[in-house]
Design an enzyme around this catalytic site. Structure first.
Site, PDB file in Angstrom:
ATOM      1  CG  ASP A 191       0.005   0.066   2.546  1.00 32.39           C
ATOM      2  OD1 ASP A 191       1.327   0.021   2.346  1.00 32.39           O
ATOM      3  OD2 ASP A 191      -0.851   0.542   3.237  1.00 32.39           O
TER       4      ASP A 191
ATOM      5  CG  ASP B  38       1.485   3.398   4.334  1.00 31.89           C
ATOM      6  OD1 ASP B  38       0.354   2.681   5.247  1.00 31.89           O
ATOM      7  OD2 ASP B  38       2.435   2.310   4.071  1.00 31.89           O
TER       8      ASP B  38
ATOM      9  CG  ASP C 198      -3.231   2.224   4.256  1.00 30.95           C
ATOM     10  OD1 ASP C 198      -4.612   2.121   3.717  1.00 30.95           O
ATOM     11  OD2 ASP C 198      -2.870   1.567   5.184  1.00 30.95           O
TER      12      ASP C 198
END
Ligand code: DCT
Ligand code: MG
Length: 508
Positions: A341, A343, A432
């Site tokens: 992902d 961040d 995120d």
């Protein structure tokens, strides 16, 4: 700053010590009553140099409360000299300069011997890794290997890993233990992998591991097998095990943890298709998105994709809050080329003005038609409940877990990692975002930069070696009963008395 909802440190100590040895042991200047000493052959002297008076007092009290004899002065009866943070040459020079002589049998030891003994509640056997030698280069033929700390936050761990054959095996064993709910063995394998990852050269035989910390009996047995046979049969068995394979597959779906995966496995389900089409399997919103975008999300995100995503968020952010800023964190900040992902930490210059920021960013991304999934968690930040004692606990800042549609044209040279032959021109990526208040930024950045093992050991080091509590929000000094202020990550390392470790050296 407000007080924690826990007892102040002295009261906590009183309560604990009263139970085992009586209140007189509370003073660091008092010896315990004769008869209270449990280990007659052990007389510890703690070196104040580089440690400081208050920490020495704290450690002396702790040891006495556990039945150890701690000498206030250095002398011939001392059996264990304990030092922290003193290089070997300096320490031995200092010891020689003292007017009293040590017995020839006295051990000169690193603080790790002391902390292990306190944890065990008895003097642990002295091993060569505990001893402080005058010349560190005499310790081991492999240079600094003998000085490897048991704490990941005292090791520099880059992405170069010449011992991948062992760390891969430990990762499988850790994951297998995690799947069966055995968190103790899982952590032991993760620690073993983490120590090996910090080494700059390959290990050639089991003897090379002699001075390394965190390698238990099981880890060494696995390594021995790999040294002898080139592989571990135990690990091979796990990799071909149906349950392990299925658990790995199910937990690779966004929103699916080991408990859900096991529930599906026990119901006889074995493939993602079976789950997606099963009439009685209920998927929550996150899992539905996980299944819908599985092919994209299960593929690693490249650094150029992460940066392209960053530009989108930055443009969006500056439209709604021109003085807000953002920093890439997580694995990409540690120099990784791929991640699962992306961040980012978003923040505004004045604490309080960050509130509502993420909701406005989400709104804008939605308006641009690139928001595929969003879960927003509002702030549960309550200063009166700081600091949190749980290692794994999520922080309380407002955050969101998103899936974004990343178009090929925003990634330089169209370098979008899609399936071969995929003509969509976009892929789904996980993003995120977290928005701490400005005065918590340094703690949030340190926490979100990871790695998880690095963070875990920072907190463990703070608690066991410094009597402090650290989390993504704050650093609390138990002996001063005070929160410590930090503007930068460097400030936090300084407050903990640690050498600064660059983000790219935190891949523990
Ligand atoms: N983190 C945290 N609290 C948690 C979980 C994670 O503070 N409960 C921190 C540690 C790492 C960082 O957030 C980012 O988490 P991940 O994205 O899961 O880890 P990563 O190192 O970025 O790994 P990847 O490259 O696979 O994304
Ligand atoms: Mg990440």
């Amino acid at each position: 700053m407000s007080q924690p909802a826990t007892l102040p440190p002295l009261m906590m100590m009183k309560k604990k010590t009263k139970k085992c040895s009586g209140p007189s042991i509370l003073s660091s200047n008092q010896h315990p009553q004769p008869g209270k000493v449990k280990f007659l052959g052990v007389r510890i002297y703690i070196v104040e140099r580089r440690m400081g008076h208050s920490r020495r007092g704290f450690l002396s009290s702790l040891a006495r409360s556990k039945g150890f004899r701690v000498e206030d002065t250095l002398g011939g009866k001392v059996t264990h000299v304990v030092s922290e943070g003193n290089p070997g040459g300096e320490l031995w020079g200092w010891l020689r300069a003292q007017t009293v002589a040590l017995a020839g049998t006295a051990e000169v030891l690193d603080i790790s011997w002391f902390t292990e003994s306190m944890r065990e509640g008895r003097p642990v056997a002295v091993e060569s890794r505990h001893r402080i030698q005058e010349d560190a280069s005499l310790l081991s033929p492999v240079g600094s290997r003998s000085a490897v700390s048991q704490y990941a936050c005292q090791r520099r761990t880059t992405l170069d890993n010449p011992n991948k054959i062992f760390t891969d095996a430990f990762e499988v064993l850790a994951e297998h233990s995690d799947f069966s709910g055995s968190s103790g063995p899982a952590l032991a394998f993760k620690r073993a992998a983490s120590v090996l990852r910090s080494l700059s050269s390959a290990l050639h035989c089991l003897g090379d591991t002699r001075d390394l910390p965190c390698l238990g009996e099981q880890s060494r047995a696995v390594m021995e097998e790999i040294f002898e046979c080139g592989r571990s049969f135990k690990v091979q068995g796990i990799l071909s095990d149906e349950k392990f394979q299925t658990m790995k597959l199910f937990t690779s779906v966004f929103g699916v943890g080991p408990k859900t995966a096991e529930k599906w496995f026990l119901r006889g389900l074995r493939s993602l298709e079976e789950i997606a089409t099963h009439p009685h399997v209920h998927l929550n919103r996150m899992q539905q998105a996980g299944f819908l975008y599985y092919a994209d999300i299960s593929r690693g995100i490249s650094k150029s994709e992460a940066e392209a995503l960053g530009r989108i968020v930055e443009d969006t952010l500056h439209q709604i809050a021109p003085n807000a800023s953002m920093v890439l964190t997580g694995g990409f900040r540690r120099g990784k080329e791929f991640g699962h992902d992306v961040d980012y930490i978003l923040t505004t210059p004045d604490a309080g003005t960050e509130e509502g920021l993420l909701l406005r960013v989400i709104d804008r991304l939605n308006y641009q038609g690139i928001l595929l999934y969003q879960e927003y968690q509002e702030s549960t930040f309550d200063k009166s409940r700081l600091p949190c004692r749980r290692f794994e606990a999520m922080d309380h800042f407002p955050k969101c877990f998103l899936i974004i549609k990343l178009h090929a044209e925003v990634v330089p040279e169209g370098a979008l990692s899609c399936d071969h032959g995929d003509r969509r021109g976009w892929r789904a990526v996980r993003l995120d975002l977290v928005a701490p208040p400005a005065d918590r930024f340094a703690f949030a950045l340190l926490g979100w930069s990871g790695s998880t093992m690095f963070e875990r050991d920072l907190r463990r080091f703070a608690r066991l070696e410094r009597g402090m509590l650290l989390d993504n929000h704050a650093l609390y000094d138990k002996s001063k009963d005070a929160f410590l202020v930090a503007k930068t990550e460097r400030d936090i390392f300084d407050l903990l008395g640690l050498d600064y470790i660059e983000p790219w050296q935190r891949n523990a």
